[in-house]
Design a protein around this motif. Sequence first.
Motif, PDB file in Angstrom:
ATOM      1  N   GLU A 177       0.821  -1.210   0.000  1.00 30.39           N
ATOM      2  CA  GLU A 177       0.000   0.000   0.000  1.00 30.39           C
ATOM      3  C   GLU A 177       0.855   1.260   0.000  1.00 30.39           C
ATOM      4  O   GLU A 177       0.565   2.231  -0.684  1.00 30.39           O
ATOM      5  CB  GLU A 177      -0.894  -0.036   1.248  1.00 30.39           C
ATOM      6  CG  GLU A 177      -1.969   1.018   1.273  1.00 30.39           C
ATOM      7  CD  GLU A 177      -3.043   0.747   0.242  1.00 30.39           C
ATOM      8  OE1 GLU A 177      -3.527   1.728  -0.339  1.00 30.39           O
ATOM      9  OE2 GLU A 177      -3.390  -0.448  -0.003  1.00 30.39           O
ATOM     10  N   LEU A 205      -6.520   3.636   9.056  1.00 24.48           N
ATOM     11  CA  LEU A 205      -7.105   2.326   8.790  1.00 24.48           C
ATOM     12  C   LEU A 205      -8.328   2.079   9.679  1.00 24.48           C
ATOM     13  O   LEU A 205      -8.298   2.389  10.868  1.00 24.48           O
ATOM     14  CB  LEU A 205      -6.030   1.259   9.097  1.00 24.48           C
ATOM     15  CG  LEU A 205      -5.928   0.068   8.152  1.00 24.48           C
ATOM     16  CD1 LEU A 205      -5.718   0.506   6.705  1.00 24.48           C
ATOM     17  CD2 LEU A 205      -4.801  -0.831   8.621  1.00 24.48           C
ATOM     18  N   GLU A 207     -10.760   0.163  12.152  1.00 29.39           N
ATOM     19  CA  GLU A 207     -10.402  -0.688  13.294  1.00 29.39           C
ATOM     20  C   GLU A 207     -10.279  -2.165  12.911  1.00 29.39           C
ATOM     21  O   GLU A 207      -9.327  -2.838  13.291  1.00 29.39           O
ATOM     22  CB  GLU A 207     -11.465  -0.506  14.387  1.00 29.39           C
ATOM     23  CG  GLU A 207     -11.177  -1.234  15.689  1.00 29.39           C
ATOM     24  CD  GLU A 207     -10.022  -0.614  16.435  1.00 29.39           C
ATOM     25  OE1 GLU A 207      -9.314  -1.351  17.148  1.00 29.39           O
ATOM     26  OE2 GLU A 207      -9.807   0.616  16.299  1.00 29.39           O
ATOM     27  N   GLU A 208     -11.269  -2.658  12.111  1.00 29.62           N
ATOM     28  CA  GLU A 208     -11.288  -4.098  11.853  1.00 29.62           C
ATOM     29  C   GLU A 208     -10.146  -4.557  10.939  1.00 29.62           C
ATOM     30  O   GLU A 208      -9.820  -5.719  10.869  1.00 29.62           O
ATOM     31  CB  GLU A 208     -12.650  -4.525  11.264  1.00 29.62           C
ATOM     32  CG  GLU A 208     -13.014  -3.955   9.905  1.00 29.62           C
ATOM     33  CD  GLU A 208     -13.625  -2.546   9.983  1.00 29.62           C
ATOM     34  OE1 GLU A 208     -13.621  -1.964  11.098  1.00 29.62           O
ATOM     35  OE2 GLU A 208     -14.078  -2.025   8.954  1.00 29.62           O
ATOM     36  N   GLN A 209      -9.532  -3.593  10.256  1.00 25.07           N
ATOM     37  CA  GLN A 209      -8.445  -3.990   9.346  1.00 25.07           C
ATOM     38  C   GLN A 209      -7.079  -4.030  10.017  1.00 25.07           C
ATOM     39  O   GLN A 209      -6.102  -4.460   9.419  1.00 25.07           O
ATOM     40  CB  GLN A 209      -8.391  -3.021   8.161  1.00 25.07           C
ATOM     41  CG  GLN A 209      -9.439  -3.351   7.118  1.00 25.07           C
ATOM     42  CD  GLN A 209      -9.234  -2.539   5.870  1.00 25.07           C
ATOM     43  OE1 GLN A 209      -8.109  -2.279   5.473  1.00 25.07           O
ATOM     44  NE2 GLN A 209     -10.326  -2.134   5.251  1.00 25.07           N
ATOM     45  N   SER A 211      -4.656  -5.723  11.834  1.00 20.51           N
ATOM     46  CA  SER A 211      -4.444  -7.116  12.220  1.00 20.51           C
ATOM     47  C   SER A 211      -3.540  -7.205  13.448  1.00 20.51           C
ATOM     48  O   SER A 211      -2.896  -6.245  13.840  1.00 20.51           O
ATOM     49  CB  SER A 211      -3.801  -7.882  11.063  1.00 20.51           C
ATOM     50  OG  SER A 211      -2.530  -7.323  10.815  1.00 20.51           O
TER      51      SER A 211
END
Lengths: 622, 192, 366
Positions: A177, A205, A207-209, A211
């Motif tokens: 990216e 980013l 939150e859910e991305q 890792s």
Amino acid sequence: MNKFLLIGFFILFLVGAGACSAARATPLDMQVFSMIPLQHDGRVKPLESFARHMALRLTGTTSVQGRPAIDFLAEALFDPTRTAERPLFTIRNPEIKSLLGLPEEEKHFSLTVLLPGLQKEQKTIAAILARDDKSWSHTERALITLYETASDLRDLVKSLHFILPLRMPLPEFVRAELDIPASEADTYLDLKRYEEKISTFVRALPEEQVSDDLKLFILQLSLIEQSGDTEPFFRIMPPEWPLNQGQEWLSPWILINSGMGGPESAAYLDLWKDMAVAYRAQDTRAWQVATEAAYQKALSFKNSGVSPRRLVLETRYQQWNLLFYSFVLFGIATACGAAALSFPRVAVLRYLTAGALIPAVGLHATALCMRVMILERPPVSTLYESVLFVSLICVATALVFALFQKNKSFPLFLAAVSGVIFSFLSGYLAKDGDTLQVLVAVLNTNFWLATHVTVITAGYGLCVLTAMLAHGALLMKAFGKDVSGLTRKVWAPALISLLLTSVGTILGGVWADQSWGRFWGWDPKENGALLIVLWLVWVVHGKISGHLKETGFLVSVALLNVIVALAWFGVNLLSVGLHSYGFISGIAWGLGVFCTVEAVFVGVCGAVIKRKSYLSGVATCV
Amino acid sequence: MRVNIFLLILVVAGTLAVTYVLNQPVRPTVQEVPVSTIQPVEAYPLAPDLLLTSVRKETFHLYDFKGKIILVNFWASWCVPCVIEFPQMLALAEKEPDRLVFLAVSVDASTENIERFIARLDDESRARLNLPNVHIIHDPDKKISQDVFQTVRYPETLVIGSDLTLREKIIGASEDFSSEEFRARLMEKFHE
Amino acid sequence: MLKKLHKIGIRLARPDILFFCLPWLMVLLVVGTVAQRDLGLFRAEQLFFSSWVFWWGPLPLPGGALTLTLIFINLCAKFIFKSTWSWYKSGVILTHFGILLLFIGAIFTATTAEEGYMTIPEGWEKSVIQDYHKKGFYIFKNEQLIASYEISDLVEGQHIVLPDTPVSLHIRNVCQNCSFAPTPENQKAGKHGLAEKITLTARPLNPQNEANMAGITFDVKGAEEDENGFYASTEAAPHAIHISVKEDDYRLQVQREERPLPFTIRLIDFQRDFHPGTMMAKAYRSDIEVLDGEAHWPAHISMNHPLRYKGYTFFQSSFAQTPAGEATILAVVKNTGWLFPYIASIVIACGLLLHLAIRKGRSKYE
């Protein structure tokens, strides 16, 4: 302390992309690497010396698990995970084991196993450290020693972590990216340049991305960042800026963080990175190139004050270990000398003794000369050095003595025995750490070290030799031989001892007058030297006035050994006054044994001689 | 016997006499000890020649500025002290148009940040950006700041002497660059 | 008469004296050295080395000074009455002569030497030397010293009357080494100055004599009403007690004995060099200026490089952090006998070498 321990603990899990595939014995040539300079204990020295110092602290010897100290150092620096997992610490004390939560049946532990326990007990440790060290129990002392060595090793293994590949790599999707160029292995310093990009990206980013990998990656960066602020331990970066001219070297991390870096140190650190890469790949060729380049670069710093001559000399001094070989040769000479004494007709044995002695003295003298050149000061200023010097004086004088004697076996044997005893003693003292030390302000004067200290230690040497001659004479007399010739031969060395010790003592007074303003201060070391002088004066006058007969004279001279030992080592036990080199606990015990043995020997000889003369008196009567 | 007594008295008297003479109030000779044991080092390392590209897309070499003091300031738009320092250095550059070059090396990730930073400057400072001896250089991959000069914290300011040697590194915003003292010290010490 | 003297001299020169004195001296030396561990150097020296007689339980034993004096007399007699110069004996006689010189030097030092120290903060100047060990209670009238008492001579209950005044001091407590505790709130009544804040109590002596802090407490009676009361003074606190009687100001203070220096020393700069990267000192150095009347000039004092001037010698001894900044501590010694050891060592070395050489030559000749 809490924070540091905590960080140190995490670092071990984070740094280093697993252990590299190094074989047990590294095929890499450590010769050039061992000469790279660093600053440690107030002095610029080669890595070889530093590695040995660390090995001594960890294992009490100059090797680690059978590998040379320098191999161990390279591994600790470039492959820290492997070192941290090696069971380097030997703990036998069950109390410490249970305190640190270690399994009772094991003896050897690795740093990774040890650190959590130490971290848990850091309050206990702090409480002990806050107390006077004289009040520590045996276990507490052992715990503190363990804590200190573990901390040192922890500091060592993390000293280059920011130029080693990260344990948690940058997640691929982030790299793609952000268009960060791919490299073989990212280091903290490599990624530092993209700090802003990465943090902006992560913040944006959803939150859910984010890792777990990414979270750990970020945590790892911040941990490394914080962990650098400890004491500079591994000072390999020479001063580059005129501002930093206290000639203080810095550890790489502190250098970068404090902004003391520059083009030179940037280039130098790059070479360290090359070394790390070559080491981890176990690439012989690249390693050779990188170490050579790093060594040359280190020498090229303008303000470093490195003398390549002394660096090479010190590395050789450490590697050749001449004193060990001279010890072995002295041992051989002692065996041959004893045989020569027992079989006086076999001339070969005498030649063998001399043949072993002469190279032994040569090696010993060479080692001393190397020390003089490395430290640029006279060879006598610490207890260890004084033992080396007395040893040389003793053996050399005995050899010269042998030249003028018809019966050469006895002086040769004396030389060999004194060589063995002193080598053994110096070997014991060397366990204390690096023997090439810098001096405190009072002792930092070459003139007085060269005159007073040299004369007085030479006096000690001659005293010991004289006393050993007297021992021989006593023994012979006890076996019923006529020793009047030998007794006369004790006289001259006794007088020379008196000359050296008395002049040395007065010179000491003159030095004191120059530095502290009083000629005599009844300081223990001064009193010790005076005791030797008084003893000699007493013996000499007793002999002349006839108060001491032959046996009495020999006994008194033989006891000179005890007096010298008390004045030389006993003073250190008092640990008062300006002269104490430091308390060495083993010495008290050794000194006690020595004095007892001497007293018993002299007493038995005296008793036997008395009895013989009494019996012979009875015989003449009959 | 008489000889010995005579000798004893003579030597003791002699020693006392010498002591008396040595203790006479004469000025002690001043010992030749240097005032400071830390000697100033004359040998400064030469700065490496660098190819620089300014935000205006001009390219030049560092060595082009030989004969002038070069002030290299590593900064970033997100660094608070840099914001304070920047106008000070611009003021300094205006005062010394012939003897000083100000290279502002930004480590910002994008040029927009730099533009935003400039937009926030006061008018006077913004006008000074057009001075011929002021150059803003963009170093997004930190090829200059980190790889060459080992700078990881900002701001840091390098002083390169007119002979192109590295003279001083000013760490953090510890100097008032617009002050007259700083200017005088700079010109006195680093300009030949 | 001369003959009789000669006879006595010969008696005094007997080697037996030396033969029995030396072992005793060695015993003293060992005991005195070991005792330093508990007593500290100063007291061990006082007890064993510089004493004439000391008591071991009920038993009086000869001290170091007495033993050394006996040896000195023995040597003197030997040198004067029994040393007839001859080539063969010259080495021995010369050596004895050297030792005799050493003894004479020691006598001069013991009787005339003055030791002290001065603590000078950077930029300050001083012209008094403080004694290491002697401490006193000093009374100044309008800054003129009018009376002084050694602390060790003061006893509890003693009365000191300020001369020509109705004021008297009643000693309450004397401590050679004081411990300091804050005065409890309810006991502050009637106490003045230092005593109001701090209560002094005696504690055991520290082996390091320099670490002992002497102090006394006393009641002032007969002064003006608001100045009567309980006072304390210690060398640890620089605040003096002031009592005014009519127009006069009396200053009372416990301090180390001070002696004036006939010139002034000013400290310009004190420097400490460390071995790089450690806290281990490599060198100490004081840049000073000597101010004597009109003249003044710079000088340097560092470890092993003292400054000698007007019979005084200044040595770099230590340093301290004081409220006034970094301070150097210089040891100051005035000693008329300092040259003797230098000459004696040369004579002794020559004598012993000569003796060895002559003996060697003789044994070959035989």
